[in-house]
Design an enzyme around this catalytic site. Structure first.
Site, mmCIF file in Angstrom:
data_model
loop_
_atom_site.group_PDB
_atom_site.id
_atom_site.type_symbol
_atom_site.label_atom_id
_atom_site.label_comp_id
_atom_site.label_asym_id
_atom_site.label_seq_id
_atom_site.Cartn_x
_atom_site.Cartn_y
_atom_site.Cartn_z
ATOM 1 N N HIS A 1 -2.153 -2.998 -6.219
ATOM 2 C CA HIS A 1 -2.674 -2.585 -4.920
ATOM 3 C C HIS A 1 -4.176 -2.812 -4.893
ATOM 4 O O HIS A 1 -4.960 -1.999 -5.380
ATOM 5 C CB HIS A 1 -2.335 -1.114 -4.665
ATOM 6 N N SER B 1 0.812 -1.212 0.000
ATOM 7 C CA SER B 1 0.000 0.000 0.000
ATOM 8 C C SER B 1 0.850 1.269 0.000
ATOM 9 O O SER B 1 0.360 2.340 -0.357
ATOM 10 C CB SER B 1 -0.896 0.027 1.248
#
Length: 689
Positions: free
Chosen positions: A429, A408
């Protein structure tokens, strides 16, 4: 007739075929020859029946959205439908693929509708901040009933052919050559003789409407709309179909449509419609793709399991790797439970569940990843751990396998540089829960090969994700802007606002929940670990975590959650803690209004978005909007943060940022040069938001 509308004959049945790829949209260059064909066939005594069909992969999948907001060119859709309704001989719509929006409204103008077994039918205009403008709200209830029509129109969700048949929307469902079946159907109907009643004159379903039950359903749907205008207008239009004569209801529908199409909300939602399509476009669209036959996922926890489910749902066989047999079985068990819940809810059949589970192969041996073409790691958010995993992958993965990290925040260039094949490394992601959330940030590292990037963009579409390609920086697009949004949260608390006041300002703006409720839901310990790893502090949040208050999972966070409930309750202890910490810092509490809360949270987020564009981390301002609407709950009726900045006024945002920068000295308020240019030119360096 034309390149876009062709007429052929099968004996006494005329077949009108629309051919306007890719989705047979009802553009002017289709409507004009279609009208000519209908008038000619209406007046041709040798024609006993008319079938309207479409070439290509679908029936008409909607109006031409690029014509919205422009002067209407005749004939428009409503005129086509009126012409259809004046034809005394039977008209039959032959629906394959999807009949959506104006396409379904065109079909509602026919006396009959037949469909391929795999067809889907719906009126999705609400997703563009609109309602059906071609009589859909007035005709559909006459076939399926007012309540079913309300649910279809307000949700915008299509239904399958079998359900449409059961509800009376479709008269027959066929397998095989749909046009041949439709011609035979039309010929048999014509042989039996008329009169053939247009949908507009069928009132039986409407006369059975329980208005009290309808209004209760409409009120429930309006509550779920959270301030969006279109769902409320859709409900009103369907109610008009029940309570007003047909022509009056039709006129009321048009008036509502005209109001909505000019509204900021519809502009915002139409912006997002195009933005999602633009986000999937990358340079070199003809770049050859790598083959992905099997996917590997490392980590069977909440995130890894969700990612594995996303791939299995998209039809990919998945090798799921864990460090121990126990962790693997726990992860596979959770996946099975998740699918079982879907079966219970009716969104998945038992057979489909078995098919999905058959896609999984569990393992604790990295060597089993050698057969995978794409491998995604979803392990602990720690650079050393990530590098260790990639080192193992470098040793076992086949040449050309794409190696992806689900990080992240971390620097993917650093991860890529740690192995011998940086060209194969990129970021994927996913957002939690990964099998549900639509957004996928695809992170292109400095050395990511063009064909690897093109391959995962294509793959994202297959697994039903909205993909946005972004560059490498801490937090990429979404989490970097999230940090800017939250940078003033603690300061606002210390200066006098309560968690409830701040969250209320957010929900009043249109967010599904505020930052403190969201933190409690996600777990305050996640942010705490991230701050500690970066040497950062947040006095209130850190203190709560030190006390074991991690949010909903511990029953206490910024709020109390009594007896496992998810509804937040204000906690006097937290408010006392905030006041005590403020006193330690010599901060006297003051009244803080919603306007200040928005200025100090959302304006810095816009400012960070401008910096992201300047640094070319995002290719387009609209890409940022797609990230925030699909991944973080930014209100769709405001079009995303960068589009909203245009509505709010970039000049106003710059002025207030400068005010807060002068007052606090904090860099988060220093206006980015691009934001200042936006205030002057009205565009993000040439891109109109």
């Amino acid at each position: 007739m034309s390149d876009f509308v062709k007429v052929s004959r099968d004996g006494d049945v005329a077949i009108v075929a629309i051919d306007n790829p890719p989705v047979n949209a009802l553009s002017f260059h289709v409507r004009e020859p279609l009208m000519q064909a209908l008038v000619a066939l209406r007046d041709d005594a040798s024609v006993a029946a008319i079938v309207i069909a479409c070439a290509g992969r679908t029936f008409v999948a909607g109006a031409d959205i690029t014509e919205f907001g422009k002067p209407v060119r005749q004939p428009e859709l409503r005129a086509l439908i009126v012409t259809l309704e004046t034809i005394a001989k039977p008209t039959v719509a032959a629906i394959h693929g999807t009949a959506l929006g104006g396409g379904l409204e065109l079909a509602l103008g026919c006396h009959f509708r037949v469909a391929d077994a795999g067809a889907k039918l719906g009126l999705p205009e609400v997703k563009l901040g609109l309602l059906p403008g071609g009589g859909g709200t007035v005709r559909l209830p006459r076939l399926v009933g007012a309540v079913k029509a309300l649910r279809m129109i307000v949700s915008g969700a299509p239904i399958g052919a079998d359900e449409a048949h059961a509800n009376g929307l479709v008269d027959a469902v066929f397998q095989g050559d749909l046009t041949a079946h439709a011609v035979n159907f039309a010929r048999e109907i014509a042989r039996k003789g008329g009169p053939f009643t247009p949908v507009r004159d069928r009132d039986d379903e409407l006369e059975q409407t329980d208005l009290a039950a309808f209004d209760a359903e409409a009120a429930l749907l309006a509550k779920k709309a959270r301030g969006l205008e279109a769902p409320v207008a859709c409900a009103q239009a369907v109610r008009n179909a029940v309570t007003l004569p047909f022509d009056e209801a039709l006129a009321a529908e048009r008036a509502l449509f005209v109001t909505l199409v000019a509204s900021e909300q519809s502009r915002a939602q139409r912006h997002l419609f195009f933005a999602e399509r633009e986000a999937a476009k990358i340079p070199g669209k003809d770049t050859p793709k790598r083959r992905i036959a099997r996917v590997g996922v490392i980590g069977a926890g909440t995130m890894g399991g969700g990612i594995a489910m996303a791939f299995a749902n998209g039809g990919y066989p998945v090798t799921l790797l864990e460090t121990s047999h126990e962790a693997l079985q726990r992860g596979l068990g959770t996946i099975e439970k998740n699918y079982a819940v879907s079966v219970t809810r009716g969104s998945l059949t038992e057979e489909a569940k078995r098919e999905r589970l058959a896609q999984f192969k569990g393992s604790t041996d990295y060597a089993d990843l050698a057969e995978c073409d794409l491998i995604v790691e979803a392990v602990f958010e720690d650079m050393a751990v990530k590098k260790e995993v990639f080192g193992k992958l470098d040793a076992v993965a086949k040449p050309g396998a794409i190696l992806a990290t689900n990080t992240s925040y971390l620097d993917i260039n650093e991860i890529a540089a740690s192995i011998s094949r940086p060209q194969d490394v990129l970021g994927l992601h996913f957002f939690s829960p990964a099998n549900v959330m639509k957004l996928l940030e695809i992170v292109r590292a400095d050395k990511t090969a063009p064909d690897a990037l093109a391959t995962v963009v294509d793959m994202a579409r297959r697994i039903g994700k909205v993909a946005v390609v972004v560059g490498v920086c801490h937090g990429f697009v979404g989490n970097r802007m999230l940090a800017a949004r939250g940078s003033e949260s603690e300061a606002l608390l210390l200066e006098g606002a309560t968690p409830g006041q701040i969250d209320q300002a957010f929900t009043d703006f249109g967010w599904p929940m505020g930052p403190f409720q969201m933190g409690d839901l996600a777990g305050l310990d996640i942010g705490w670990r991230n701050r500690k790893a970066r040497g950062l502090t947040a006095v209130i949040s850190d203190t709560l975590c030190e006390q074991g208050r991690f949010g909903q999972k511990t029953g206490r966070g910024f709020y109390l959650y009594e007896a496992g409930a998810r509804t937040p309750v204000a906690d006097p202890e937290v408010e006392a803690l905030i006041r005590a910490k403020a006193a330690e810092k010599g901060i006297a509490p003051r009244a803080i209004g919603a306007e200040e809360i928005i200025e100090r949270t959302l304006y810095p987020m816009i400012n960070e978005g401008a910096k992201i564009l300047e640094e070319k981390i995002a290719a387009r301002a609209s890409d940022i909007d797609v990230v925030w609407v699909n991944g973080y709950g930014f209100p769709i009726g405001k079009g995303g943060p960068m589009f909203w900045a245009g509505l709010e006024g970039a000049g106003k945002i710059v002025e207030r940022l400068e005010y807060w920068h002068e007052r606090t000295g904090r860099q988060v308020f220093k206006p980015a040069p691009l934001l200042k240019r936006m205030a002057e030119t009205g565009s993000w360096d040439g891109e109109v938001p």
